[in-house]
Design a protein around this motif. Structure first.
Motif, PDB file in Angstrom:
ATOM      1  N   CYS A  42       0.833  -1.209   0.000  1.00 21.85           N
ATOM      2  CA  CYS A  42       0.000   0.000   0.000  1.00 21.85           C
ATOM      3  C   CYS A  42       0.863   1.252   0.000  1.00 21.85           C
ATOM      4  N   GLY A  43       1.921   1.262   0.787  1.00 20.25           N
ATOM      5  CA  GLY A  43       2.829   2.403   0.814  1.00 20.25           C
ATOM      6  C   GLY A  43       3.508   2.608  -0.522  1.00 20.25           C
ATOM      7  N   PHE A  44       3.927   1.531  -1.156  1.00 21.43           N
ATOM      8  CA  PHE A  44       4.561   1.618  -2.475  1.00 21.43           C
ATOM      9  C   PHE A  44       3.568   2.124  -3.519  1.00 21.43           C
ATOM     10  N   ALA A  45       2.323   1.693  -3.427  1.00 23.96           N
ATOM     11  CA  ALA A  45       1.296   2.162  -4.367  1.00 23.96           C
ATOM     12  C   ALA A  45       1.041   3.656  -4.180  1.00 23.96           C
ATOM     13  N   VAL A  46       1.043   4.134  -2.959  1.00 25.26           N
ATOM     14  CA  VAL A  46       0.840   5.563  -2.709  1.00 25.26           C
ATOM     15  C   VAL A  46       1.994   6.373  -3.290  1.00 25.26           C
ATOM     16  N   ILE A  47       3.208   5.877  -3.120  1.00 28.26           N
ATOM     17  CA  ILE A  47       4.376   6.578  -3.675  1.00 28.26           C
ATOM     18  C   ILE A  47       4.318   6.602  -5.195  1.00 28.26           C
ATOM     19  N   LEU A  49       1.620   6.368  -7.139  1.00 31.56           N
ATOM     20  CA  LEU A  49       0.529   7.227  -7.587  1.00 31.56           C
ATOM     21  C   LEU A  49       0.855   8.707  -7.399  1.00 31.56           C
ATOM     22  N   SER A  50       1.511   9.047  -6.317  1.00 30.93           N
ATOM     23  CA  SER A  50       1.862  10.454  -6.114  1.00 30.93           C
ATOM     24  C   SER A  50       2.936  10.889  -7.101  1.00 30.93           C
ATOM     25  N   ALA A  51       3.822   9.996  -7.483  1.00 33.22           N
ATOM     26  CA  ALA A  51       4.852  10.319  -8.477  1.00 33.22           C
ATOM     27  C   ALA A  51       4.228  10.451  -9.875  1.00 33.22           C
ATOM     28  N   SER A  52       3.253   9.628 -10.169  1.00 33.68           N
ATOM     29  CA  SER A  52       2.648   9.682 -11.497  1.00 33.68           C
ATOM     30  C   SER A  52       1.738  10.888 -11.688  1.00 33.68           C
ATOM     31  N   TYR A  53       1.180  11.430 -10.610  1.00 36.55           N
ATOM     32  CA  TYR A  53       0.330  12.614 -10.708  1.00 36.55           C
ATOM     33  C   TYR A  53       1.081  13.914 -10.459  1.00 36.55           C
TER      34      TYR A  53
END
Length: 57
Positions: A42-47, A49-53
């Protein structure tokens, strides 16, 4: 001198406390490693997604 009577009522039954080891049979059991892996994913997914946006610092 007489001996005192020993009461075997027990504190748990007289106080109405619940025994948790009996209620543990209905609980959901998860492996601690699975919880850690899920948290890391979950933490990796948040990182990601925040990098892609573009909100990465």
């Amino acid at each position: 001198m007489g001996k005192k009577k020993q009461s075997n009522n027990g504190l748990m039954s007289s106080a109405g406390l619940m025994r948790y080891y009996e209620e543990d049979k209905r609980a959901i059991h998860l492996d601690p490693k699975a919880v850690i892996v899920f948290g890391l994913l979950c933490g990796f997914a948040v990182i990601l997604l925040s990098a892609s946006y573009g909100t990465w610092p």
